[in-house]
Every structure is written in C-alpha cells, then in structure tokens.
Design a protein around this motif. Structure first.
Motif: not given
Length: 257
Positions: A2-11, A16-30
């Motif tokens: 995916l091509r992802v843009r970070v909107l907010k770093r929670i911790n 909170l990321v944006h891709f495919n026209g929608k916002n999603h909460f995600a966990r980052i590995a690494g």
C-alpha cells in the motif's frame, strides 16, 4: 502493498493512516522513519499491522516520483503515435458521447484495460509506458495520472488527465489537457471545495475560446449538476500561463483561486 500517509502518530507503535481514500488505525511493525511510505500489510485481524518498506519522501532515492515523471514525459509519444497510426490504441480509448454515463463507463474500461489488454503485449513500448504510468500512480501520494486517447465521432485526440485529492481532504480536483490537433489545445482545471466549484479554462485557439464563451451556460450547467448546493465560478486565462509538461503540471495551477 500500500501507499500510506501517516495522519497522526498515537504512540511508538500505533498510528492513524490514510490510504485508498479512507483513514485507518494501524500498528507499525518495526521503525517508521517517514510519514509517506510504501507499506506491506502483515495482519488484518485482530488489528491492521503494517511494515515499512520504502520511503516516498526523500529526493535522493534512485527512483522517485519526480524521476518517474521525467521518464514518462519522454515516453508518452509512444502511445500518441500508436493511437494515430494503429488500431491498437483503440483499446485504451474513451468514446466521447452526449450521455455522460456512457463516457464514465468508457473511461472506467480504459483504465481497467491498461494492464490486461492482450493485443498490447506485442507493443513493447506501450507495455513499458503503461507499467511506468502505473508505478508513478502507485508512488504518488495525492494524484492519479493517465494519458488518455479520446474518440469524438470520427476524430481522434490525445488528452492528459490528472485527478487530485487535497492533502487535508478539503476538496478534490481534475486537470484535463486536450490536444485538439498538433497545434491546438484546450485545458480545464476544476476544483471542488466546501462552498463552490471552480473552473479555469485555457486554450491557444481564439476560435475555440469564442465557442466556449458562447456556450458557457452548458459548461456552467454541467458543473452545477455535480453539486447542486454549490456555486459555480468559471474564468479564462492565457494558455501560455500554464506549463503543460507532465511533471508538476498541477502545481502551477492555482486551483483554489
């Protein structure tokens, strides 16, 4: 991928990321060294987990959006020549008719067939161009670009279409540059915000400009039908005010006016 843009770093691990026209909460590995990147989806449940693959921000990468833009600019003549000299180009063409629903369906077919048309497999230059175009769109953070053959009656034209999403999701826009013939072009920049629909027109043909001005009510009515609750603003500017080369063409257009 995916091509992802970070909107907010929670911790340190959740964003909170944006891709495919929608916002999603995600966990980052690494680690996550940038806010715009290519990610690999590692989990969907019980939570979305992404792993950083490639930075899309740094300019010193051997292959970035700017490099791809320059390559495409030099290669787009491949499809232009094919379209004017061979029927293969019709597989990518959009038929322009009076019914806008038919135009929309034809545009969708053109986009979907760009990667699957069997007849294009023997046209090496076209296949290479389409792969580069797809890669460019994948790496672009907020826009989508295609070189678009148009068929209007018996006439054939080439057009460049770019769809743009505002970074703050405050509005959307399109840029369409149509080559009527080898010496004549007309360009439209349309931007939708919360209050109005803005349209900027530019052509290097006084005849075409005169026809458009005489039928401006048709353009205004068509734009108003997109969003009936918004005002429509139309203006003309000199064609040479724009730089119609592919790289950054929209950056030179003040679509918000």
């Amino acid at each position: 991928m995916l091509r992802v843009r970070v909107l907010k770093r929670i911790n340190a691990r959740h964003v909170l990321v944006h891709f495919n026209g929608k916002n999603h909460f995600a966990r980052i590995a690494g680690s996550l060294p940038t806010d715009l990147f290519i990610a690999q989806v590692q989990k969907l449940r019980p939570y979305l987990q992404l792993r950083f693959i490639r930075d899309l921000v740094r300019k010193n990468q051997p292959l970035n959006n700017e490099v791809l833009s320059k390559i495409l600019t030099g290669k787009k003549s491949v499809i232009q020549k094919l379209f004017t000299s061979d029927n293969l180009g019709e597989a990518l063409s959009v038929l322009v008719k009076e019914d806008r629903r038919e135009i929309r369906a034809s545009l969708q077919r053109s986009i979907s067939q760009r990667s699957i048309v069997p007849s294009l497999n023997r046209a090496k230059g076209v296949t290479e161009y389409l792969l580069l175009e797809s890669l460019h769109n994948f790496m672009s953070s907020d826009s989508f670009y295609i070189l678009l053959p148009l068929i209007v009656g018996r006439r054939r034209h080439m057009a460049e279409l770019r769809l743009v999403e505002n970074r703050e999701n405050a509005g959307h826009g399109i840029f369409l540059n149509i080559e009527v013939d080898s010496e004549t072009s007309i360009a439209f920049a349309v931007y939708l915000d919360y209050e109005a629909i803005h349209c900027t027109l530019s052509t290097n043909s006084p005849v075409i400009e005169g026809v458009v001005r005489d039928n401006i009510h048709m353009l205004s009515g068509g734009l108003r039908s997109l969003k009936y609750n918004r005002e429509v603003h139309i203006r003309f500017v000199p064609y040479n005010q724009y730089d119609h080369s592919f790289p950054g063409s929209l950056k030179k257009i003040d679509v918000k006016m």
